[in-house]
Motif scaffolding. Structure first.
Motif, PDB file in Angstrom:
ATOM      1  N   PHE A  40     -36.608  -6.858   0.680  1.00 41.01           N
ATOM      2  CA  PHE A  40     -35.714  -5.864   0.084  1.00 41.01           C
ATOM      3  C   PHE A  40     -35.346  -4.829   1.139  1.00 41.01           C
ATOM      4  O   PHE A  40     -36.202  -4.352   1.888  1.00 41.01           O
ATOM      5  CB  PHE A  40     -36.389  -5.141  -1.086  1.00 41.01           C
ATOM      6  N   SER A  41     -34.080  -4.465   1.178  1.00 47.12           N
ATOM      7  CA  SER A  41     -33.655  -3.370   2.049  1.00 47.12           C
ATOM      8  C   SER A  41     -32.276  -2.905   1.590  1.00 47.12           C
ATOM      9  O   SER A  41     -31.619  -3.564   0.772  1.00 47.12           O
ATOM     10  CB  SER A  41     -33.595  -3.803   3.522  1.00 47.12           C
ATOM     11  N   LYS A  42     -31.846  -1.803   2.124  1.00 49.87           N
ATOM     12  CA  LYS A  42     -30.468  -1.375   1.921  1.00 49.87           C
ATOM     13  C   LYS A  42     -29.557  -2.362   2.640  1.00 49.87           C
ATOM     14  O   LYS A  42     -29.966  -3.031   3.589  1.00 49.87           O
ATOM     15  CB  LYS A  42     -30.280   0.038   2.483  1.00 49.87           C
ATOM     16  N   MET A  73     -29.794 -15.082   0.176  1.00 57.93           N
ATOM     17  CA  MET A  73     -29.747 -13.629   0.126  1.00 57.93           C
ATOM     18  C   MET A  73     -28.749 -13.191  -0.934  1.00 57.93           C
ATOM     19  O   MET A  73     -27.768 -13.888  -1.216  1.00 57.93           O
ATOM     20  CB  MET A  73     -29.388 -13.042   1.497  1.00 57.93           C
ATOM     21  N   TYR A  74     -29.039 -12.044  -1.536  1.00 53.76           N
ATOM     22  CA  TYR A  74     -28.240 -11.530  -2.642  1.00 53.76           C
ATOM     23  C   TYR A  74     -27.760 -10.133  -2.264  1.00 53.76           C
ATOM     24  O   TYR A  74     -28.572  -9.230  -2.011  1.00 53.76           O
ATOM     25  CB  TYR A  74     -29.076 -11.501  -3.919  1.00 53.76           C
ATOM     26  N   LEU A  75     -26.453  -9.959  -2.201  1.00 53.39           N
ATOM     27  CA  LEU A  75     -25.849  -8.736  -1.703  1.00 53.39           C
ATOM     28  C   LEU A  75     -24.884  -8.163  -2.734  1.00 53.39           C
ATOM     29  O   LEU A  75     -24.162  -8.905  -3.399  1.00 53.39           O
ATOM     30  CB  LEU A  75     -25.095  -9.016  -0.396  1.00 53.39           C
ATOM     31  N   THR A  76     -24.862  -6.850  -2.845  1.00 54.82           N
ATOM     32  CA  THR A  76     -23.902  -6.187  -3.739  1.00 54.82           C
ATOM     33  C   THR A  76     -23.364  -4.941  -3.057  1.00 54.82           C
ATOM     34  O   THR A  76     -24.048  -4.327  -2.231  1.00 54.82           O
ATOM     35  CB  THR A  76     -24.568  -5.769  -5.077  1.00 54.82           C
ATOM     36  N   GLY A  77     -22.135  -4.579  -3.405  1.00 53.12           N
ATOM     37  CA  GLY A  77     -21.530  -3.346  -2.901  1.00 53.12           C
ATOM     38  C   GLY A  77     -21.251  -3.363  -1.417  1.00 53.12           C
ATOM     39  O   GLY A  77     -21.299  -2.313  -0.763  1.00 53.12           O
ATOM     40  N   MET A  78     -20.962  -4.536  -0.858  1.00 54.66           N
ATOM     41  CA  MET A  78     -20.709  -4.638   0.577  1.00 54.66           C
ATOM     42  C   MET A  78     -19.376  -5.320   0.829  1.00 54.66           C
ATOM     43  O   MET A  78     -18.908  -6.114   0.006  1.00 54.66           O
ATOM     44  CB  MET A  78     -21.841  -5.422   1.265  1.00 54.66           C
ATOM     45  N   THR A  79     -18.771  -5.017   1.955  1.00 50.35           N
ATOM     46  CA  THR A  79     -17.489  -5.626   2.307  1.00 50.35           C
ATOM     47  C   THR A  79     -17.709  -7.045   2.822  1.00 50.35           C
ATOM     48  O   THR A  79     -18.822  -7.427   3.213  1.00 50.35           O
ATOM     49  CB  THR A  79     -16.779  -4.804   3.397  1.00 50.35           C
ATOM     50  N   MET A 106     -33.801 -13.313 -12.793  1.00 46.35           N
ATOM     51  CA  MET A 106     -33.748 -12.117 -11.962  1.00 46.35           C
ATOM     52  C   MET A 106     -32.310 -11.618 -11.918  1.00 46.35           C
ATOM     53  O   MET A 106     -31.390 -12.377 -11.607  1.00 46.35           O
ATOM     54  CB  MET A 106     -34.220 -12.427 -10.546  1.00 46.35           C
ATOM     55  N   SER A 107     -32.107 -10.341 -12.215  1.00 48.18           N
ATOM     56  CA  SER A 107     -30.759  -9.798 -12.258  1.00 48.18           C
ATOM     57  C   SER A 107     -30.792  -8.311 -11.976  1.00 48.18           C
ATOM     58  O   SER A 107     -31.817  -7.645 -12.178  1.00 48.18           O
ATOM     59  CB  SER A 107     -30.126 -10.059 -13.634  1.00 48.18           C
ATOM     60  N   THR A 108     -29.683  -7.769 -11.486  1.00 46.29           N
ATOM     61  CA  THR A 108     -29.572  -6.325 -11.274  1.00 46.29           C
ATOM     62  C   THR A 108     -29.270  -5.605 -12.582  1.00 46.29           C
ATOM     63  O   THR A 108     -29.397  -4.384 -12.661  1.00 46.29           O
ATOM     64  CB  THR A 108     -28.450  -6.010 -10.269  1.00 46.29           C
TER      65      THR A 108
END
Length: 285
Positions: A40-42, A73-79, A106-108
């Motif tokens: 997990f990370s920003k 990997m699961y990414l959100t809010g990125m260009t 598993m979900s946000t």
């Protein structure tokens, strides 16, 4: 894997590493279960590079390599440019949410019981109910009839049979009450802020700085958390007799209510619990 965990923990202490927003308070950047690793990370390029460097160091030292074919990997809010850049440095394919891990979705977003968890919850609850009731049934049948499969009723109500010997009764252990006393260990662990990831997570997400004894769960809290809070309200006087260093399920089970009477099983809660280690609740909340 312990060495891998120490390397990743060290990465989290570096000033330039940025934690995920929900993990910052606990300084959590990884979880390991057997040979599965969750990171997990920003969504920050430098932070992800630091995690990958830690994995590379571990691989060079231990000889254990990542399986890129099983990694996502699961990414959100990125260009798109940021995602492409990160994908190049990791080599992981892009996954989509929700996904399943150990059978749990598993979900946000908040999980919908009907669509996401109903089958899993029903299966777990049915198994626990069957186990608890069968244990009580076997004990009751053996006491009155000398066999485990008798269908004949007992001569005295089972609640009375399970009442303490101090009240002049047999004091047979009631597995349903014992189950509630076991769940109370989680209440005790939260009260004394034990060194557990689950306890830290609960304090960070739910309790914050609130008074735990008088705490009431929010209406949108998970079913498991509401049940634990109900056990707290029901058994707090018995939980409080345990000291800060050790919790005794047996002592809690045998403890009377403040009025001196034995406590009774509440059919609204507790029956769907089977005692698990504290950390194992983390994925259920």
């Amino acid at each position: 894997m312990e060495y891998c965990s120490r390397i990743l923990y060290k990465v989290g202490t570096l000033p330039s590493f940025q934690f995920h927003s929900r993990c910052k308070h606990m300084k959590l950047n990884h979880l390991i279960f057997a040979d599965d690793l969750l990171l997990f990370s920003k969504g920050d390029y430098n932070s992800i590079c630091m995690l990958m460097s830690a994995l590379k160091m571990f691989a060079e030292t231990s000889g254990l390599q990542m399986s890129l074919g099983k990694s996502e990997m699961y990414l959100t809010g990125m260009t798109e440019d940021e995602i492409s850049r990160i994908q190049q440095v990791t080599g992981f394919r892009i996954g989509s949410l929700p996904f399943r891990y150990l059978g749990a979705p598993m979900s946000t977003k908040r999980l919908k019981v009907v669509n996401d968890c109903e089958a899993l919850i029903d299966k777990m609850c049915m198994r626990v109910k069957v186990v608890l009731h069968n244990i009580n049934s076997i004990c009751r049948n053996y006491l009155w009839h000398g066999s485990y499969d008798s269908n004949s009723p007992g001569y005295v109500a089972w609640d009375m049979v399970c009442t303490s010997k101090d009240h002049g009764v047999l004091g047979v252990r009631n597995i349903l009450l014992w189950n509630q006393a076991a769940v109370a260990k989680h209440v005790w662990a939260i009260s004394h802020k034990k060194d557990s990831l689950w306890v830290k997570w609960v304090h960070s997400v739910y309790i914050n700085e609130a008074n735990w004894e008088g705490y009431q769960p929010p209406t949108n809290a998970s079913w498991v958390w509401k049940c634990i809070c109900h056990i707290k309200d029901q058994l707090w006087p018995m939980i409080a007799i345990n000291d800060a260093t050790q919790f005794s399920i047996a002592k809690t089970y045998k403890a009377p209510l403040p009025n001196g009477l034995p406590w009774r099983y509440n059919k609204g809660y507790g029956i769907d619990f089977l005692f698990l280690s504290i950390d194992s609740f983390f994925g259920l909340l």
